[in-house]
Scaffold this motif. Structure first.
Motif, PDB file in Angstrom:
ATOM      1  N   SER A 184       0.773  -1.276   0.093  1.00 49.58           N
ATOM      2  CA  SER A 184       0.060  -0.056   0.204  1.00 49.58           C
ATOM      3  C   SER A 184       0.838   1.178   0.200  1.00 49.58           C
ATOM      4  O   SER A 184       0.512   2.237  -0.553  1.00 49.58           O
ATOM      5  N   TYR A 185       1.847   1.187   0.892  1.00 44.61           N
ATOM      6  CA  TYR A 185       2.835   2.547   0.874  1.00 44.61           C
ATOM      7  C   TYR A 185       3.617   2.678  -0.396  1.00 44.61           C
ATOM      8  O   TYR A 185       3.720   3.839  -0.772  1.00 44.61           O
ATOM      9  N   LEU A 186       4.111   1.511  -1.105  1.00 45.36           N
ATOM     10  CA  LEU A 186       4.891   1.864  -2.322  1.00 45.36           C
ATOM     11  C   LEU A 186       3.894   2.273  -3.320  1.00 45.36           C
ATOM     12  O   LEU A 186       4.169   3.036  -4.464  1.00 45.36           O
ATOM     13  N   LYS A 187       2.556   1.960  -3.257  1.00 50.30           N
ATOM     14  CA  LYS A 187       1.660   2.278  -4.278  1.00 50.30           C
ATOM     15  C   LYS A 187       1.252   3.477  -4.157  1.00 50.30           C
ATOM     16  O   LYS A 187       1.214   4.426  -5.317  1.00 50.30           O
ATOM     17  N   ASP A 188       1.095   4.174  -3.116  1.00 50.87           N
ATOM     18  CA  ASP A 188       0.802   5.402  -2.834  1.00 50.87           C
ATOM     19  C   ASP A 188       1.050   5.761  -1.464  1.00 50.87           C
ATOM     20  O   ASP A 188       0.429   5.578  -0.471  1.00 50.87           O
ATOM     21  N   SER A 189       2.253   6.487  -1.145  1.00 47.83           N
ATOM     22  CA  SER A 189       2.656   6.841   0.394  1.00 47.83           C
ATOM     23  C   SER A 189       1.872   8.028   0.983  1.00 47.83           C
ATOM     24  O   SER A 189       1.719   8.068   2.264  1.00 47.83           O
ATOM     25  N   ARG A 190       0.899   8.576   0.110  1.00 53.58           N
ATOM     26  CA  ARG A 190       0.000   9.768   0.720  1.00 53.58           C
ATOM     27  C   ARG A 190      -1.365   9.350   1.013  1.00 53.58           C
ATOM     28  O   ARG A 190      -2.480  10.041   0.689  1.00 53.58           O
ATOM     29  N   LYS A 191      -1.517   8.197   1.607  1.00 53.85           N
ATOM     30  CA  LYS A 191      -2.750   7.658   1.941  1.00 53.85           C
ATOM     31  C   LYS A 191      -2.827   7.606   3.352  1.00 53.85           C
ATOM     32  O   LYS A 191      -2.053   6.717   4.055  1.00 53.85           O
ATOM     33  N   LEU A 192      -4.015   8.267   4.213  1.00 49.27           N
ATOM     34  CA  LEU A 192      -3.949   7.946   5.434  1.00 49.27           C
ATOM     35  C   LEU A 192      -4.127   6.811   6.171  1.00 49.27           C
ATOM     36  O   LEU A 192      -3.362   6.282   7.349  1.00 49.27           O
ATOM     37  N   ILE A 193      -4.629   5.574   5.476  1.00 51.74           N
ATOM     38  CA  ILE A 193      -4.880   4.221   5.729  1.00 51.74           C
ATOM     39  C   ILE A 193      -3.540   3.478   6.025  1.00 51.74           C
ATOM     40  O   ILE A 193      -3.320   2.528   6.799  1.00 51.74           O
TER      41      ILE A 193
END
Length: 348
Positions: free
Chosen positions: A18-27
């Motif tokens: 999830s982080y590598l896909k988009d680090s700008r997510k609160l989840i």
């Protein structure tokens, strides 16, 4: 033990994906906390299954810390907030924005008084039950704050490549026409990145983004440009964006400049203070920028106040979600109190 190890690895992989896909997510903060909880349970299980003394001592120390936090944590937090409020108000301007640690301390004191009143059971049982349900809302916000703090911490570790076309420096308030220390730290961080990239490839253009406030003599963008040029940045490598009045506009207007100069595929990063980094990343995403951020350091005494302000801004940003969850909790608690009144009290 193997089951728990596997579960820990799975939660770690889910977070990393999830982080590598988009680090700008609160989840991502929530996913990392799930991994930490799983790792903690796994460590406890391994400690007692293997009877490893070091791990057992580590678990015992952790349990003691948790017990101390649960017993005295809120009192220590109130004291720390009051001390911090005194320091901030002494070193900074006496504004409501700089008094957030003081207001939070007062809020926690009122919560302790409220909890004591409920524990005395001076109201009818169903009223006490309804009022006691407010603790669920408090725990919800504690859980949300913990996730927010975790992703804000993790986002600090961005290391953009030295191949950027643009650096966007986000503005903050001026003192007349002078760049204050908080804003200077952002410009200095951009200059540092500029100089590092210049050693290995073409230097990036620096976009200074910020309009002119009612109490400012010039635009933030112009003041930042003057500061950067004075500190060695060539004037031709600077660009002014002097219309924006908030972070989202910083990103939107800067993106328009980038698109007009090169293309939508240009590489860019943004610079702001570390406490503001993650929220700025979300605004960059909203504006359609793929930019990741790098954060400049903030004085330690100012960080608690700044993080409280950031979390309030996040609550406002996602106000619909919070309103739905809190309203649902209140309604559920009210229904349970009514059921208690009609089915328990009536039966007795």
């Amino acid at each position: 033990m193997f089951f728990l190890l596997g579960l820990t690895l799975i939660t770690l992989l889910i977070f990393i994906t999830s982080y590598l896909k988009d680090s700008r997510k609160l989840i991502n903060g929530f996913l990392f906390n799930i991994f930490l909880f799983s790792a903690m349970i796994t460590t406890i299980d391994i400690a007692f299954e293997t009877q490893n003394r070091f791990l057992i001592l580590l678990v015992i120390a952790f349990v003691i810390i948790i017990l101390l936090v649960l017993t005295f944590g809120i009192y220590a937090l109130i004291l720390a907030l009051l001390i911090n409020a005194k320091i901030v108000l002494k070193r900074e301007s006496r504004t409501r924005a700089n008094s957030l640690t003081f207001f939070l301390a007062i809020g926690l004191i009122l919560y302790l008084i409220f909890s004591t009143i409920i524990s005395k059971k001076i109201f009818p049982n169903e009223i006490n039950m309804f009022l006691g349900g407010s603790s669920v809302i408090v725990f919800y916000y504690l859980f949300d704050i913990f996730n927010f703090l975790m992703i804000s911490f993790l986002y600090q570790f961005n290391r953009p490549k030295l191949n950027q076309d643009f650096i966007i420096v986000l503005g903050s308030g001026l003192i007349g026409d002078r760049v204050p220390p908080l804003l200077a730290s952002r410009i200095n961080k951009a200059i540092e990145f500029y100089n590092k990239q210049k050693l290995i490839t073409n230097p990036p253009k620096i976009i200074f983004s910020g309009g002119q406030g009612p109490d400012e003599k010039i635009s933030e963008a112009l003041a930042m440009q003057r500061y950067a040029v004075k500190n060695g940045i060539p004037f031709e490598d600077t660009i002014l964006e002097d219309k924006s009045i908030n972070t989202l506009q910083n990103m939107i207007f800067s993106k328009q400049i980038i698109n007009n100069l090169i293309s939508q595929n240009s590489a860019s990063i943004f610079v702001t203070n570390n406490f503001h980094l993650f929220r700025a990343g979300i605004y960059a995403k909203k504006a359609g920028l793929k930019s990741q951020g790098i954060g400049s350091k903030t004085a330690l005494y100012f960080l608690p106040n700044a993080m409280i302000r950031e979390y309030i801004a996040f609550v406002v940003m996602y106000k619909k979600r919070h309103a739905i969850i809190v309203s649902s909790l209140v309604i559920i608690n009210l229904i349970l109190s009514i059921i208690y009144h009609f089915f328990v009290i009536s039966y007795l």
